[in-house]
Write a protein that holds these residues in place. Sequence first.
Motif, PDB file in Angstrom:
ATOM      1  N   UNK A   1       6.526  -7.243  -1.670  1.00 54.38           N
ATOM      2  CA  UNK A   1       5.850  -7.266  -0.369  1.00 54.38           C
ATOM      3  C   UNK A   1       5.652  -5.848   0.171  1.00 54.38           C
ATOM      4  N   UNK A   2       6.624  -4.991  -0.056  1.00 54.61           N
ATOM      5  CA  UNK A   2       6.490  -3.589   0.359  1.00 54.61           C
ATOM      6  C   UNK A   2       5.337  -2.930  -0.406  1.00 54.61           C
ATOM      7  N   UNK A   3       5.206  -3.247  -1.679  1.00 56.71           N
ATOM      8  CA  UNK A   3       4.096  -2.709  -2.480  1.00 56.71           C
ATOM      9  C   UNK A   3       2.759  -3.135  -1.867  1.00 56.71           C
ATOM     10  N   UNK A   4       2.652  -4.393  -1.472  1.00 58.67           N
ATOM     11  CA  UNK A   4       1.412  -4.880  -0.855  1.00 58.67           C
ATOM     12  C   UNK A   4       1.117  -4.144   0.444  1.00 58.67           C
ATOM     13  N   UNK A   5       2.134  -3.947   1.259  1.00 52.65           N
ATOM     14  CA  UNK A   5       1.947  -3.220   2.523  1.00 52.65           C
ATOM     15  C   UNK A   5       1.571  -1.771   2.254  1.00 52.65           C
ATOM     16  N   UNK A   6       2.201  -1.152   1.269  1.00 57.44           N
ATOM     17  CA  UNK A   6       1.882   0.234   0.941  1.00 57.44           C
ATOM     18  C   UNK A   6       0.458   0.383   0.410  1.00 57.44           C
ATOM     19  N   UNK A   7      -0.054  -0.637  -0.272  1.00 56.01           N
ATOM     20  CA  UNK A   7      -1.446  -0.597  -0.732  1.00 56.01           C
ATOM     21  C   UNK A   7      -2.384  -0.479   0.465  1.00 56.01           C
ATOM     22  N   UNK A   8      -2.120  -1.269   1.497  1.00 56.17           N
ATOM     23  CA  UNK A   8      -2.955  -1.214   2.698  1.00 56.17           C
ATOM     24  C   UNK A   8      -2.728   0.085   3.468  1.00 56.17           C
ATOM     25  N   UNK A   9      -1.453   0.449   3.656  1.00 58.85           N
ATOM     26  CA  UNK A   9      -1.133   1.659   4.424  1.00 58.85           C
ATOM     27  C   UNK A   9      -1.685   2.901   3.730  1.00 58.85           C
ATOM     28  N   UNK A  10      -1.550   2.954   2.419  1.00 54.94           N
ATOM     29  CA  UNK A  10      -2.078   4.095   1.675  1.00 54.94           C
ATOM     30  C   UNK A  10      -3.582   4.203   1.813  1.00 54.94           C
ATOM     31  N   UNK A  11      -4.253   3.067   1.752  1.00 53.96           N
ATOM     32  CA  UNK A  11      -5.706   3.055   1.917  1.00 53.96           C
ATOM     33  C   UNK A  11      -6.106   3.541   3.303  1.00 53.96           C
ATOM     34  N   UNK A  12      -5.382   3.095   4.335  1.00 50.83           N
ATOM     35  CA  UNK A  12      -5.692   3.534   5.695  1.00 50.83           C
ATOM     36  C   UNK A  12      -5.442   5.030   5.864  1.00 50.83           C
ATOM     37  N   UNK A  13      -4.364   5.539   5.303  1.00 46.76           N
ATOM     38  CA  UNK A  13      -4.093   6.977   5.387  1.00 46.76           C
ATOM     39  C   UNK A  13      -5.172   7.787   4.673  1.00 46.76           C
ATOM     40  N   UNK A  14      -5.606   7.306   3.521  1.00 48.36           N
ATOM     41  CA  UNK A  14      -6.699   7.986   2.821  1.00 48.36           C
ATOM     42  C   UNK A  14      -7.984   7.956   3.640  1.00 48.36           C
TER      43      UNK A  14
END
Length: 191
Positions: free
Chosen positions: A9-22
């Motif tokens: 679940x953390x991986x899924x959240x990081x996928x979204x968070x990483x995309x937003x930061x980019x």
Amino acid sequence: MVTLTIVLRVVAVLAFAGLMLLSVSWSRGHAKTQARQDRGDRAPVVANFTALGLLFSSLLIFPSSSAGFTAVLLALSGSLLALAGAALVVRCRAELGAAWSYAPIADQSTGLITTGPYRLVRHPIYLGLALLVIGEALAFGNWPALFIALSGVVPTLAWRARAEEKLLSRTFGERFEVYRQRTKMIIPYLL
């Protein structure tokens, strides 16, 4: 098993968070020439961000169990879907270069992008975002979030795509119409 579910679940959240930061990083490093660009309707963008807010709120309001094989399976499949969606968005964003924006824009100087994922579909970023949010909901095994993703986020992405189509047609005319006729809108070979 609970730990594995939480990690996925953390991986899924990081996928979204990483995309937003980019995305924030890209928008800061990208100067736009406002005078030449035709701007599209911003209402679909606002609706889309509202639906995303509801989706992530539902993840907090309606927690699901982290125990059991089903939770691990959902977390794994959701994380993989979210990562695939984020990867598609990043690839498409790189292909767009200076033509990228949160709100629809069209500019003759950046041209009509028809390469990379855009040779298969006209709006692959919206496909990637749909995969990402559906993956988030699945990773958390959160049925209200999945309902919001399918009935709120995906329709607002379709609204954004239609608004963008009008803008691209107005800006690129016949060239866009030829491109529109040879490619699908969101799903390769289907839709």
